[in-house]
Design a protein around this motif. Sequence first.
Motif, PDB file in Angstrom:
ATOM      1  N   HIS A   1       0.831  -1.213   0.000  1.00 36.62           N
ATOM      2  CA  HIS A   1       0.000   0.000   0.000  1.00 36.62           C
ATOM      3  C   HIS A   1       0.864   1.261   0.000  1.00 36.62           C
ATOM      4  N   ASN A   2       2.113   1.108  -0.443  1.00 34.11           N
ATOM      5  CA  ASN A   2       3.040   2.233  -0.547  1.00 34.11           C
ATOM      6  C   ASN A   2       3.325   2.876   0.800  1.00 34.11           C
ATOM      7  N   ILE A   3       3.415   2.046   1.837  1.00 31.98           N
ATOM      8  CA  ILE A   3       3.636   2.538   3.199  1.00 31.98           C
ATOM      9  C   ILE A   3       4.784   1.770   3.849  1.00 31.98           C
ATOM     10  N   VAL A   4       5.605   2.502   4.607  1.00 34.78           N
ATOM     11  CA  VAL A   4       6.584   1.928   5.530  1.00 34.78           C
ATOM     12  C   VAL A   4       6.163   2.374   6.923  1.00 34.78           C
ATOM     13  N   ALA A   5       6.156   1.462   7.882  1.00 35.14           N
ATOM     14  CA  ALA A   5       5.650   1.818   9.219  1.00 35.14           C
ATOM     15  C   ALA A   5       6.548   1.250  10.307  1.00 35.14           C
ATOM     16  N   PHE A   6       6.560   1.974  11.436  1.00 36.37           N
ATOM     17  CA  PHE A   6       7.287   1.531  12.622  1.00 36.37           C
ATOM     18  C   PHE A   6       6.410   1.785  13.850  1.00 36.37           C
ATOM     19  N   PRO A   7       6.502   0.917  14.869  1.00 37.35           N
ATOM     20  CA  PRO A   7       5.754   1.184  16.099  1.00 37.35           C
ATOM     21  C   PRO A   7       6.076   2.572  16.629  1.00 37.35           C
ATOM     22  N   GLY A   8       5.019   3.292  17.029  1.00 33.79           N
ATOM     23  CA  GLY A   8       5.208   4.656  17.519  1.00 33.79           C
ATOM     24  C   GLY A   8       4.341   4.931  18.732  1.00 33.79           C
ATOM     25  N   GLY A   9       4.150   3.901  19.566  1.00 31.55           N
ATOM     26  CA  GLY A   9       3.359   4.090  20.777  1.00 31.55           C
ATOM     27  C   GLY A   9       2.612   2.832  21.139  1.00 31.55           C
ATOM     28  N   ASN A  10       2.237   2.742  22.400  1.00 35.43           N
ATOM     29  CA  ASN A  10       1.413   1.641  22.885  1.00 35.43           C
ATOM     30  C   ASN A  10       0.707   2.133  24.140  1.00 35.43           C
ATOM     31  N   THR A  11      -0.547   1.770  24.273  1.00 38.64           N
ATOM     32  CA  THR A  11      -1.328   2.249  25.422  1.00 38.64           C
ATOM     33  C   THR A  11      -1.306   1.283  26.592  1.00 38.64           C
ATOM     34  N   GLY A  12      -0.797   0.060  26.372  1.00 40.79           N
ATOM     35  CA  GLY A  12      -1.012  -0.987  27.360  1.00 40.79           C
ATOM     36  C   GLY A  12      -2.429  -1.526  27.206  1.00 40.79           C
ATOM     37  N   VAL A  13      -2.744  -2.572  27.956  1.00 38.22           N
ATOM     38  CA  VAL A  13      -4.070  -3.167  27.833  1.00 38.22           C
ATOM     39  C   VAL A  13      -5.138  -2.110  28.123  1.00 38.22           C
ATOM     40  N   GLN A  14      -6.123  -2.046  27.244  1.00 39.54           N
ATOM     41  CA  GLN A  14      -7.136  -1.015  27.369  1.00 39.54           C
ATOM     42  C   GLN A  14      -8.318  -1.491  28.213  1.00 39.54           C
ATOM     43  N   MET A  15      -9.149  -0.534  28.570  1.00 40.62           N
ATOM     44  CA  MET A  15     -10.373  -0.850  29.289  1.00 40.62           C
ATOM     45  C   MET A  15     -11.432  -1.341  28.303  1.00 40.62           C
ATOM     46  N   GLY A  16     -12.445  -2.015  28.839  1.00 43.92           N
ATOM     47  CA  GLY A  16     -13.472  -2.592  27.993  1.00 43.92           C
ATOM     48  C   GLY A  16     -14.543  -1.615  27.544  1.00 43.92           C
ATOM     49  N   GLY A  17     -14.559  -0.426  28.134  1.00 46.27           N
ATOM     50  CA  GLY A  17     -15.462   0.599  27.642  1.00 46.27           C
ATOM     51  C   GLY A  17     -16.555   1.004  28.612  1.00 46.27           C
ATOM     52  N   TRP A  18     -17.320   1.996  28.183  1.00 43.02           N
ATOM     53  CA  TRP A  18     -18.376   2.632  28.963  1.00 43.02           C
ATOM     54  C   TRP A  18     -19.735   2.181  28.454  1.00 43.02           C
ATOM     55  N   PHE A  19     -20.582   1.756  29.377  1.00 41.95           N
ATOM     56  CA  PHE A  19     -21.883   1.197  29.008  1.00 41.95           C
ATOM     57  C   PHE A  19     -22.985   1.947  29.754  1.00 41.95           C
ATOM     58  N   ARG A  20     -24.070   2.181  29.050  1.00 45.78           N
ATOM     59  CA  ARG A  20     -25.197   2.878  29.670  1.00 45.78           C
ATOM     60  C   ARG A  20     -25.984   1.959  30.605  1.00 45.78           C
ATOM     61  N   LYS A  21     -25.808   0.646  30.435  1.00 47.45           N
ATOM     62  CA  LYS A  21     -26.465  -0.320  31.327  1.00 47.45           C
ATOM     63  C   LYS A  21     -25.487  -1.456  31.624  1.00 47.45           C
ATOM     64  N   GLU A  22     -25.767  -2.218  32.652  1.00 44.31           N
ATOM     65  CA  GLU A  22     -24.878  -3.320  33.006  1.00 44.31           C
ATOM     66  C   GLU A  22     -24.970  -4.442  31.974  1.00 44.31           C
ATOM     67  N   ILE A  23     -23.820  -5.081  31.765  1.00 44.61           N
ATOM     68  CA  ILE A  23     -23.720  -6.204  30.831  1.00 44.61           C
ATOM     69  C   ILE A  23     -23.255  -7.410  31.638  1.00 44.61           C
ATOM     70  N   LYS A  24     -24.176  -8.308  31.937  1.00 45.65           N
ATOM     71  CA  LYS A  24     -23.855  -9.433  32.816  1.00 45.65           C
ATOM     72  C   LYS A  24     -23.716 -10.758  32.066  1.00 45.65           C
ATOM     73  N   THR A  25     -24.449 -10.918  30.984  1.00 47.19           N
ATOM     74  CA  THR A  25     -24.444 -12.185  30.256  1.00 47.19           C
ATOM     75  C   THR A  25     -24.257 -11.928  28.766  1.00 47.19           C
ATOM     76  N   VAL A  26     -24.005 -12.992  28.031  1.00 46.21           N
ATOM     77  CA  VAL A  26     -23.875 -12.873  26.580  1.00 46.21           C
ATOM     78  C   VAL A  26     -25.172 -12.339  25.974  1.00 46.21           C
ATOM     79  N   ALA A  27     -26.294 -12.715  26.553  1.00 49.78           N
ATOM     80  CA  ALA A  27     -27.587 -12.255  26.031  1.00 49.78           C
ATOM     81  C   ALA A  27     -27.701 -10.732  26.081  1.00 49.78           C
TER      82      ALA A  27
END
Length: 369
Positions: A146-172
């Motif tokens: 894709h005509n790109i050369v890339a090198f690592p330029g940062g890392n956040t460490g393991v991220q959080m799972g996110g913000w939810f408006r309601k609780e998520i307890k089961t797969v359902a």
Amino acid sequence: MDRRSFMKKAGAAGLGGAAASVLAAPAIAQTNPKITWRLTSSFPKGLDTIYGGADTFSKYLSEATDGNFQIQPFAAGELVPGLQAADAVSAGTVEACHTVAYYYWGKDPTWALPSAVPFALNARGMNAWHYHGGGIDLANAFFGQHNIVAFPGGNTGVQMGGWFRKEIKTVADLSGLKFRIGGFAGAIVSKLGVIPQQIAGGEIYQALEKGTIDAAEWVGPYDDEKLGFQKVAPYYYYPGFWEGGPTVHLMFNKAKFEELPANYKSLVRTAAQATDANMLQKYDYVNPMAIKKLVAAGAQLRPFSPEILNACFDAAQETYAELVSSNENFKTIWESIIAFRKEHFLWQQVAEFTNDTFMMQLQRAGKLG
């Protein structure tokens, strides 16, 4: 030796030295030509740590070349939209970008692998694989298409799972959930009924506030606290299993990179690696304070249940099997990652895990001060 003879010899030596200096100057100048590039970021300026990686990289390069190699960073949207940064580099619209490769997984899922995919490696594992396991070369064999050369330029460490408006307890509870989730991870959780949304960082708060989405993941406590998500979605889940150690990349137009003199290419790699380390170090320093502030402001910390984690792992395995059988680029890089993943987590269980677990027990017992 008389005075006159001495002065003649000294003068000749002085002229010789001056001539050498005159000859040496153009040689030095040629190794440090004046170059000015533009870099477009995928991040807003308000996120000083992740956007700040572009500033850090530019600063290191300028200092190492006495100001001759200048790269001017632009925030997301100033030149091109944040999620089109790599496209601009590929096309040569700009010379460089600072972005996360999984943003472009829709073109080919292989884009996500050098950055982060569900249940892959943590930050230390990704760095080990990139720098010593051939990851950078494997990634660039793909990016080069894709005509790109890339090198690592940062890392956040393991991220959080996110913000939810309601609780998520089961797969359902995931069924029908409109979730802003970055990159390739959306394809995994969609198998469990999630409706993934790809939204740039600067637009997430408004989407949560309006109810356009039900949940959103971004990075972690420090950046999330800046964006104020706790005000509109109180349940803060962990871990972000899809980003155990996400690499942020510095990408360069391949043709422009190849035009650089050898010493500039070396400096780009060195400055990128320093930027890579600096970002992770800063996140490790600022996140502990930020998580305390978020909880004090009302954030409700919740772990994803084992049921959800196991279901997501199974969905990921199914997806990887499909891609390995149909995408040779994906297969090559993924098989390299999983070969190292097995060894990495074996070693992590020995000294690292045992030491950290004991120290965490001390922390909970209030014995660390």
